[in-house]
Design a protein around this motif. Structure first.
Motif, PDB file in Angstrom:
ATOM      1  N   LEU B 129       1.216  -1.156   0.458  1.00  0.00           N
ATOM      2  CA  LEU B 129       0.177   0.216  -0.072  1.00  0.00           C
ATOM      3  C   LEU B 129       1.102   1.251   0.363  1.00  0.00           C
ATOM      4  CD1 LEU B 129      -2.795   0.847  -0.108  1.00  0.00           C
ATOM      5  CD2 LEU B 129      -3.495   0.579   2.649  1.00  0.00           C
ATOM      6  N   ASN B 132       0.252   3.293  -2.977  1.00  0.00           N
ATOM      7  CA  ASN B 132       0.080   4.156  -3.084  1.00  0.00           C
ATOM      8  C   ASN B 132      -0.218   6.141  -2.028  1.00  0.00           C
ATOM      9  OD1 ASN B 132      -3.718   4.115  -2.359  1.00  0.00           O
ATOM     10  ND2 ASN B 132      -2.905   4.384  -4.448  1.00  0.00           N
ATOM     11  N   LYS B 186       1.857   3.122  -8.631  1.00  0.00           N
ATOM     12  CA  LYS B 186       1.097   3.960  -7.574  1.00  0.00           C
ATOM     13  C   LYS B 186      -0.101   2.783  -7.428  1.00  0.00           C
ATOM     14  CE  LYS B 186      -1.434   8.636  -6.483  1.00  0.00           C
ATOM     15  NZ  LYS B 186      -1.006   7.809  -4.547  1.00  0.00           N
ATOM     16  N   TRP B 187      -0.856   2.335  -8.356  1.00  0.00           N
ATOM     17  CA  TRP B 187      -2.102   1.943  -7.980  1.00  0.00           C
ATOM     18  C   TRP B 187      -2.249   0.570  -8.169  1.00  0.00           C
ATOM     19  CZ3 TRP B 187      -5.573   4.943  -6.249  1.00  0.00           C
ATOM     20  CH2 TRP B 187      -5.699   5.947  -6.312  1.00  0.00           C
ATOM     21  N   TYR B 190      -2.784  -1.225  -4.094  1.00  0.00           N
ATOM     22  CA  TYR B 190      -4.121  -0.693  -3.856  1.00  0.00           C
ATOM     23  C   TYR B 190      -5.314  -1.512  -3.881  1.00  0.00           C
ATOM     24  CZ  TYR B 190      -8.517   1.955  -4.001  1.00  0.00           C
ATOM     25  OH  TYR B 190     -10.047   2.510  -4.408  1.00  0.00           O
ATOM     26  N   ASN B 191      -5.064  -1.794  -5.550  1.00  0.00           N
ATOM     27  CA  ASN B 191      -6.065  -3.146  -6.149  1.00  0.00           C
ATOM     28  C   ASN B 191      -5.721  -4.114  -5.869  1.00  0.00           C
ATOM     29  OD1 ASN B 191      -7.978  -1.400  -7.900  1.00  0.00           O
ATOM     30  ND2 ASN B 191      -6.247  -0.756  -9.371  1.00  0.00           N
ATOM     31  N   THR B 236     -12.795  -2.805  -9.609  1.00  0.00           N
ATOM     32  CA  THR B 236     -11.958  -2.104  -9.915  1.00  0.00           C
ATOM     33  C   THR B 236     -11.446  -1.423 -11.309  1.00  0.00           C
ATOM     34  OG1 THR B 236     -10.605  -3.923 -10.001  1.00  0.00           O
ATOM     35  CG2 THR B 236     -10.108  -3.244  -8.051  1.00  0.00           C
TER      36      THR B 236
END
Lengths: 428, 320
Positions: B129, B132, B186-187, B190-191, B236
Motif C-alpha cells: 500500500l 499508494n 501507484k495503484w 491498492y488494487n 476496480t
C-alpha cells in the motif's frame, strides 16, 4: 448485493470529490491581511531568487512596522498564476515581479494595478533607461504599472576548459573576435564539434539562441499594432533558419531553459557556450558552484540586445499601496540595484550607475575574474529597445517548441514551422 | 418446550404500539435528516458545479473579461474540429490501456500470492500500500527523474546493459510507457489489497476439491478465484478507468516544466484530455467556456468507457 455495492461506489466517489473540494478551498492564501493597526506585512511574489534577501532586512530595520514576506515560484508558473489571481481578484501578493516577455499583457489591463504615477513615480522617469520606463506604461500613457528592476544586456558565457580541449582560443577578446555575427557563431560551433570528441555540445538550448537573435532585431515577433508578424519578419525567419542550421549540425544539447535537466546540465558541463544576459551569470554560479574559474564571458554575436529583465508591479487588490510603493521605490533605486548587481549579477536598469566605477569596475572571480561590470554596461548602453507584444512570452515559447520538435526528430523544419504558424494563429 | 423468538416484524410492531404520535413523526423524518447533510453537500459540491459547468460551456466565457456571450454549441463544434483534442483523446486512451491492463493483472497475481500462508503477511500487505500513500506529485517527480534523458537512472542502466539511451519524453510510445509505469506503480498495490480482501471470502473447500481433482494453481486462479471475485474486479476496472481517463499530474510533471508541461511535450505527444482542458482553461486566455465544454465531453467519454468496461467484465463466467 449489487444495490449496496453500487451505493458504496457512489459514496466512495462522492467522498473523494468532497475531499478534493475541501483541499481546493484550502489552497487560496490571502495577501498580508489580518495585521494590527500600524503593523503591515508586505508580500513579494517572485520567480527565482532576485537577490533581495539582504535588502529586505535592511528595509525592515529602517521601518520596524513593516514585515516583508517573499514567495518564490517557478518561472513558468509565476505569470500564469499571476494572471489567474488578477482575473479572480484574489490571491496576488502586494508586490509581484513581471518578466519583460509578459509585461505588455499586463499594461493592457492597467486597472488591475495601482497606478504608480499617482503614488509618486511621476517625477522619477529619469531614473530608468527610457525604454525600460516605457515598457511598464499603459498604451495611452495614463498609467504606470511597474518599476524596473534589471535589464538583460547580453554576452556569451563559455567554458574555457572545453574551448581549450577543442583547440579554440580561451582569452575573452579572442573569443569575442571568433563571432562577429551569428553565422560565425555557428561556424565556430562546427569547429568545436569537429575538434572535441567528449560528447559535449556547443550550446544548451536552441530556443534561447533563437530568442537572442530575435531580441537583437529592431522589430521582433510583434509589430506596434500588436499583430504577430513571425511569418513575415525577415529577421525572425533568418533567426529560425540559422538556429535550424545549428540544430542540424548537432550543436544543441536539446534542453529547455529553466527545467531540472537544464539545471543539472550546468553541473555536468555538457555544453560549451550559453547566451548570457547579465542575470544568467547568477544562474550559472548557483547551478554549477564547483565550476568556478572555468567560465568566462565574451561578447554576443550580432550586436547588442536586451533579453529578459523584470518590473515590480502592485496588483490593485493589494491593501497597502502607499507602503508597497515606498518599498519598491526604495528597492529599485540605484543604490539598491548596485547592491543586487554586486550580489547576483542582475544588471541595473538605472543609467546613472553606468558611469559609477563601483559598477563598471566589478569583476567576478567565478567567471575567471571577467570584468562583467564593463562588459554588461557596454552591452546595455547599445540596446535599441524592441516593442514587446501582449503574448510575447507565449509566442517565443511556441516557436521554441517548434525547434524542440526538430531536435526530437519528430518533424522536419518545414513541418515544424508550419505548425508554429498555425499554433500562433490559435494563440491570440 | 418451544422457544419462540420475536421476528423483526414483531419487534417493530411492539415498539410502534408503545410510541406516541410525535415519535412516529420522528421515526418517519429522522432517517432523512440523518442522510440530509450528505445530500446537501453533494448538491452543493457535486450537482451544482456539474450543471453550472454545462451552462458555462454554452458561452464564450473568459475569466479575463466580464462579457459572456451565449454561443450555443459553438464550443463543442470547435472542440470536435480541433485535431489537438483528438490527439489528446488518443494519448489518454493509450495511457489508460498501458497503465491499467498490466496494473490489474499484476494486482491479481500479487493478491493471489499474498492469499497464501506467508511469513510476515502484514508486512507485505502494508508494503504494497505504500506507493499508494505517497503523494502523486512525489511519485511523478521521482519517476520523471528516473526517466530523465541525460541523468536518469533508467537510461544509465540501459547504457550499462549495452542498449542505447532513450529520450523518454521525446517519443510518443516511450512517454506513454513512462507515464503508465507511474500509474501502475501507484495503484497496483491498492488494487491488490482489494482483490485480496475479496479472495479471503472465497470458501476454502472449493480450492480443496479443485486440488483433489488435480487442478493446477493457475487453473484454480482462473476457474475459481476470478469468477468468485467478479464484483470486485468490476469495481476496480471501473475505478481505474475513471482515474485513467483523468490522469493529469503524471504527464504534467513528467514534462519537467516550461511550456511543455502544458502541451504535454513539444509535439503534444503525451498531452492528455485533462492537460488539454488545463491548457485552454488556465493557460491560453482562460477560455472557461471552451474548457467547460471539454470537461463535459470528458464526462461523457468516461461514462461510456466505464459502462463499456462494465459490460465487458461482466462477461466473466459466474460460478453460480
Amino acid at each position: 448485493m449489487r444495490a449496496t455495492w453500487t451505493r458504496r461506489v457512489l459514496a466512495a466517489g462522492i467522498a473523494a470529490g468532497l475531499l478534493g473540494a475541501a483541499a481546493a478551498c484550502d489552497s487560496g492564501d490571502g495577501s498580508g491581511d489580518g495585521d494590527d493597526a500600524g503593523d503591515i506585512t508586505l508580500t513579494v511574489g517572485l520567480f527565482g531568487d532576485f537577490g533581495f534577501g539582504p535588502l529586505y532586512e535592511e528595509y525592515m530595520d529602517m521601518h520596524p512596522e513593516i514585515t516583508i514576506e517573499e514567495r518564490i515560484a517557478e518561472f513558468a508558473d509565476h505569470h500564469t498564476n499571476l494572471t489567474q489571481r488578477l482575473a479572480t481578484n484574489t490571491g496576488a501578493a502586494d508586490i509581484e515581479a513581471v518578466e519583460v516577455g509578459f509585461i505588455s499583457q499586463f499594461t493592457a489591463v492597467p486597472d488591475r494595478f495601482h497606478n504608480l504615477l499617482e503614488l509618486g513615480a511621476a517625477s522619477l522617469s529619469d531614473r530608468w533607461l527610457d525604454w525600460k520606463w516605457q515598457q511598464a506604461l499603459a498604451q495611452d500613457g495614463s498609467a504606470l504599472i511597474g518599476l524596473g528592476t534589471d535589464v538583460g544586456g547580453m554576452g556569451i558565457c563559455y567554458r574555457t576548459d572545453l574551448f581549450e580541449a577543442a583547440g579554440l582560443p580561451t582569452e575573452r577578446d579572442q573569443v569575442s573576435a571568433l563571432w562577429p555575427g551569428w553565422d560565425d557563431y555557428v561556424d565556430t560551433g562546427r569547429d568545436y564539434l569537429a575538434a572535441s570528441d567528449d560528447g559535449t555540445f556547443f550550446f544548451e538550448s536552441s530556443g534561447q539562441m533563437f530568442r537572442a537573435m530575435v531580441e537583437q532585431a529592431p522589430v521582433g515577433v510583434y509589430d506596434t499594432d500588436n499583430n504577430i508578424i513571425a511569418d513575415s519578419n525577415p529577421e525572425v525567419l533568418r533567426a529560425w533558419d540559422t538556429t535550424v542550421e545549428a540544430i542540424d549540425a548537432g550543436m544543441s544539447n536539446q534542453l529547455t531553459a529553466f527545467t531540472p535537466e537544464w539545471t543539472a546540465a550546468f553541473g555536468q558541463g555538457t555544453f560549451a557556450t550559453i547566451i548570457c544576459p547579465a542575470w544568467m551569470t547568477a544562474y550559472i554560479e548557483t547551478n554549477a558552484p564547483e565550476a568556478s574559474g572555468l567560465w568566462d564571458v565574451a561578447a554576443v554575436p550580432g550586436g547588442a540586445g536586451n533579453m529578459g529583465g523584470s518590473h515590480l508591479v502592485l496588483p490593485a487588490q493589494g491593501d497597502h499601496p502607499e507602503e508597497a510603493y515606498a518599498f519598491i521605490e526604495w528597492l529599485t533605486a540605484p543604490e539598491q540595484q548596485l547592491k543586487v548587481f554586486q550580489e547576483t549579477g542582475n544588471f541595473p536598469s538605472t543609467p546613472e550607475l553606468y558611469e559609477n566605477p563601483e559598477m563598471t569596475g566589478l569583476r567576478k572571480a567565478y567567471f575567471n575574474d571577467a570584468p562583467i561590470g564593463e562588459i554588461f554596461t557596454e552591452s546595455a548602453l547599445q540596446i535599441e529597445p524592441q516593442y514587446q507584444g501582449p503574448l510575447q512570452g507565449d509566442v517565443l515559447a511556441t516557436i521554441g517548441q517548434g525547434l524542440a520538435r526538430i531536435e526530437d526528430g519528430a518533424q522536419t523544419p518545414d513541418e515544424a514551422w508550419a505548425q508554429v504558424l498555425s499554433d500562433l494563429e490559435s494563440l491570440s | 418446550m418451544e422457544l419462540r423468538h420475536d421476528t423483526p416484524g414483531d419487534t417493530r410492531r411492539k415498539l410502534h404500539d408503545r410510541r406516541p404520535r410525535a415519535g412516529r413523526v420522528d421515526r418517519a423524518l429522522s432517517p432523512y435528516l440523518y442522510v440530509a447533510p450528505f445530500f446537501l453537500l453533494f448538491a452543493a459540491f457535486g450537482l451544482f458545479p456539474l450543471g453550472y459547468t454545462a451552462w458555462v460551456s454554452l458561452h464564450d466565457w473568459s475569466l479575463l473579461s466580464d462579457e459572456r456571450t451565449f454561443v450555443g454549441l459553438a464550443n463543442y463544434r470547435e472542440l470536435v474540429g480541433d485535431p489537438y483534442f483528438w490527439n489528446a483523446l488518443r494519448n489518454t486512451v493509450s495511457i489508460l490501456v498501458l497503465g491499467t491492463v498490466p496494473q490489474l493483472l499484476l494486482a491479481l497475481l500479487l493478491a493471489n500470492l499474498l492469499n497464501r500462508r506467508l511469513r510476515g503477511q502484514t508486512f507485505f500487505r502494508m508494503g504494497m500500500l505504500l506507493p499508494n500513500v505517497a503523494s502523486v506529485v512525489a511519485v511523478a517527480v521521482i519517476f520523471s527523474q528516473l526517466f530523465g534523458r541525460d541523468f536518469g537512472l533508467i537510461n544509465w542502466l540501459l547504457e550499462q546493459a549495452g542498449l542505447g539511451r532513450i529520450d523518454w519524453q521525446a517519443g510518443t510510445a516511450s512517454s506513454h510507457v513512462a507515464i503508465a509505469v507511474m500509474i501502475t506503480w501507484k495503484w497496483t498495490g491498492y488494487n491488490a489489497l482489494i482483490y485480496l480482501a475479496a479472495m479471503q471470502a472465497v470458501p476454502g473447500d472449493l480450492y480443496e476439491s479443485a486440488t483433489l481433482d488435480g487442478a493446477s494453481p493457475l487453473r484454480q486462479l482462473r476457474s475459481i478465484t476470478v469468477p468468485m471475485i467478479r464484483p470486485t474486479i468490476i469495481f476496480t476496472v471501473i475505478i481505474s478507468t475513471i482515474y485513467g481517463l483523468q490522469v493529469f499530474a503524471e504527464p504534467q510533471l513528467f514534462a519537467a516544466g516550461g511550456p511543455e508541461a502544458i502541451t504535454g511535450g513539444s509535439s503534444r505527444q503525451f498531452q492528455t484530455l485533462t492537460l488539454y482542458l488545463y491548457e485552454h482553461g488556465f493557460h491560453r486566455g482562460f477560455q472557461f467556456g471552451y474548457a467547460a465544454a471539454t470537461a463535459w465531453v470528458m464526462f461523457g467519454i468516461i461514462v461510456v468507457a466505464a459502462a463499456g468496461n462494465y459490460l465487458l467484465v461482466r462477461r466473466i463466467r459466474s460460478t453460480s
